[in-house]
Design an enzyme around this catalytic site. Structure first.
Site, PDB file in Angstrom:
ATOM      1  N   ALA A  70       7.965  18.391   9.068  1.00  0.00           N
ATOM      2  CA  ALA A  70       8.556  18.518  10.396  1.00  0.00           C
ATOM      3  C   ALA A  70       9.919  19.190  10.379  1.00  0.00           C
ATOM      4  O   ALA A  70      10.276  19.905  11.314  1.00  0.00           O
ATOM      5  CB  ALA A  70       8.655  17.143  11.054  1.00  0.00           C
ATOM      6  N   ASN A 156      11.982   7.683  16.246  1.00  0.00           N
ATOM      7  CA  ASN A 156      11.652   7.006  14.996  1.00  0.00           C
ATOM      8  C   ASN A 156      12.449   5.735  14.760  1.00  0.00           C
ATOM      9  O   ASN A 156      12.106   4.951  13.873  1.00  0.00           O
ATOM     10  CB  ASN A 156      11.880   7.961  13.816  1.00  0.00           C
ATOM     11  CG  ASN A 156      13.291   8.504  13.780  1.00  0.00           C
ATOM     12  OD1 ASN A 156      13.764   9.077  14.759  1.00  0.00           O
ATOM     13  ND2 ASN A 156      13.973   8.344  12.661  1.00  0.00           N
ATOM     14  N   GLN A 184       6.524  11.198  15.190  1.00  0.00           N
ATOM     15  CA  GLN A 184       6.124   9.798  15.305  1.00  0.00           C
ATOM     16  C   GLN A 184       4.950   9.606  16.264  1.00  0.00           C
ATOM     17  O   GLN A 184       4.342   8.535  16.279  1.00  0.00           O
ATOM     18  CB  GLN A 184       7.310   8.954  15.781  1.00  0.00           C
ATOM     19  CG  GLN A 184       8.490   8.937  14.836  1.00  0.00           C
ATOM     20  CD  GLN A 184       8.193   8.207  13.532  1.00  0.00           C
ATOM     21  OE1 GLN A 184       7.371   7.298  13.487  1.00  0.00           O
ATOM     22  NE2 GLN A 184       8.861   8.610  12.465  1.00  0.00           N
ATOM     23  N   SER A 204       4.747  15.952  10.824  1.00  0.00           N
ATOM     24  CA  SER A 204       4.587  15.827   9.368  1.00  0.00           C
ATOM     25  C   SER A 204       3.368  14.980   9.062  1.00  0.00           C
ATOM     26  O   SER A 204       3.165  13.923   9.676  1.00  0.00           O
ATOM     27  CB  SER A 204       5.819  15.163   8.730  1.00  0.00           C
ATOM     28  OG  SER A 204       6.867  16.073   8.553  1.00  0.00           O
ATOM     29  N   THR A 245       2.628  31.174  -0.272  1.00  0.00           N
ATOM     30  CA  THR A 245       1.249  30.747  -0.494  1.00  0.00           C
ATOM     31  C   THR A 245       0.977  29.432   0.213  1.00  0.00           C
ATOM     32  O   THR A 245       1.725  28.463   0.067  1.00  0.00           O
ATOM     33  CB  THR A 245       0.972  30.580  -2.001  1.00  0.00           C
ATOM     34  OG1 THR A 245       1.241  31.816  -2.665  1.00  0.00           O
ATOM     35  CG2 THR A 245      -0.463  30.168  -2.251  1.00  0.00           C
ATOM     36  N   CYS A 344      15.966   9.624   6.810  1.00  0.00           N
ATOM     37  CA  CYS A 344      16.656  10.873   6.483  1.00  0.00           C
ATOM     38  C   CYS A 344      18.172  10.753   6.586  1.00  0.00           C
ATOM     39  O   CYS A 344      18.888  11.680   6.228  1.00  0.00           O
ATOM     40  CB  CYS A 344      16.161  11.992   7.384  1.00  0.00           C
ATOM     41  SG  CYS A 344      14.433  12.420   7.102  1.00  0.00           S
TER      42      CYS A 344
END
Length: 398
Positions: A70, A156, A184, A204, A245, A344
């Site tokens: 995210a 969150n 979330q 995410s 990639t 985080c």
């Protein structure tokens, strides 16, 4: 350890791991090597996975970008819009309770690129809409110079679910785009970019029982043109929007996790109601033995309307203690995994910016903790966790 920190991460579902395994050991070709069957097999698997996620998110074909998570998705969406050479609007409107990935991106755009950033407040904790964005302030902030409005779908920390449809409407009336950090929400709530008219959406995989290190960005819902300046250059992959990639195992795992989480609506709502019941069990047990316990955010009883329109994430519980700091309680209750805020920003030692923005004092914010109940938790676990937490609180108070 009893894991009650599912807003920080979730365990990878064994069915997801099983779906990913062949792409590490058998079908391990580079998906951009189209000259041989191994590469084409990996490319086909990615194409199928992306199409599956587009369908589940209400996203038009070709509008989904796979990322590392995210944070990268937010950067590509927000920086991509604001720094695009054809963007003439210089205002970015966001909210004071956003994730650090959004707030720090906005701050960088403000300081280094002269973007006019407006951070709209939320309603205080002691009101009828605690933590929800002030829509009147949002309307005042969004003008003809606004390029993008970015408000997260669900918080969150506080668990607050924002009125994304109304926010999108306000943005579009001024000719701006709408981005939502739905990290979330995806996999827990009904998320469709077309039904809500959200232009850009980030998430995410590891928040909905998928692997870490892979995420997604919806870059357009088909109703408005979305131009993004690429933030990762090289190779021209994904239409030039995100070079590098692609990760077949991660993308297949993310799609499989989303397919499980976004099963039949009745199944998802049943899981949400079960999580809300466990949350109530935990709150009732703690409230009976911990003096002065206070709820931060929306009422637990008002979490779901008649139509299943959740005002608070069903597994979220954010509590404030009367005399003990959250970090102290966490250190004493070693049998339970919970937190004092965003994973985080847990290393900076600062009180939760989300709770401060909701009107709590620094002392109140430091005396707050967050529990995140997930798919694997049971009533027996909640009972044991409550007993451990109550015993730890008694030791600290003693």
């Amino acid at each position: 350890m009893i894991f009650l920190d599912h807003h920080a991460t979730t365990p990878c579902d064994p069915r997801v791991v099983e779906a990913m395994l062949p792409f590490w050991t058998e079908t391990f070709g580079n998906p951009h090597s189209s000259s041989h069957p191994m590469g084409r097999a990996a490319a086909d698997a990615i194409q199928h996975a992306m199409a599956l996620m587009e369908q589940q998110l209400g996203c038009p074909a070709g509008k989904l970008v796979a990322t590392s998570g995210a944070t990268e998705s937010i950067n590509l969406a927000v920086r991509g819009v604001m720094l695009h050479p054809r963007n003439r609007r210089r205002r970015l409107v966001t909210c004071t309770t956003e994730h650090p990935a959004m707030l720090e991106t906005a701050e960088d755009l403000e300081k280094r690129h002269g973007v006019d950033v407006v951070r709209v407040p939320v309603h205080p904790n002691r009101t009828g809409q605690p933590g929800q964005v002030d829509l009147d302030a949002l309307r005042d902030a969004v003008d003809e110079q606004t390029a993008l409005v970015s408000v997260m779908w669900a918080n969150n920390e506080s668990g607050v679910v924002q009125p994304v449809c109304e926010i999108a409407r306000i943005a579009h009336e001024a000719g701006a785009l709408m981005h939502s950090d739905a990290t979330q929400a995806v996999g827990t709530l009904a998320v469709s970019v077309q039904e809500t008219d959200v232009d850009l959406l980030s998430a995410s995989a590891h928040k909905f029982y998928g692997p870490k290190g892979v995420g997604l960005l919806v870059a357009g819902n088909g109703n408005r043109r979305v131009r993004l300046l690429p933030q990762t250059i090289g190779g021209g992959q994904q239409g030039g929007l995100r070079g590098g990639t692609m990760n077949p195992a991660g993308i297949v795992g993310m799609a499989h996790a989303l397919a499980i989480a976004a099963a039949e609506p009745e199944t998802r709502e049943s899981a949400n109601l079960a999580a809300a019941a466990l949350r109530q069990q935990l709150f009732d047990a703690l409230n009976a033995h911990v003096d002065g316990l206070t709820l931060n955010g929306p009422s637990l009883q008002a979490s779901a309307g008649d139509s299943g329109d959740w005002q608070r994430l069903p597994g979220n519980l954010n509590l404030r203690l009367q005399q003990v700091e959250g970090e102290t309680w966490m250190a004493a209750a070693t049998e339970v995994a919970f937190s004092s805020g965003s994973a985080c920003s847990s290393t900076d030692g600062l009180p939760s910016h989300v709770l401060l923005a909701m009107g709590l004092t620094e002392s109140e914010a430091r005396r707050s903790v967050r529990f995140g109940i997930g798919r694997g938790n049971t009533s027996d676990e909640i009972q044991k966790a409550a007993e451990a937490l109550i015993a730890a609180y008694a030791r600290v108070r003693g």
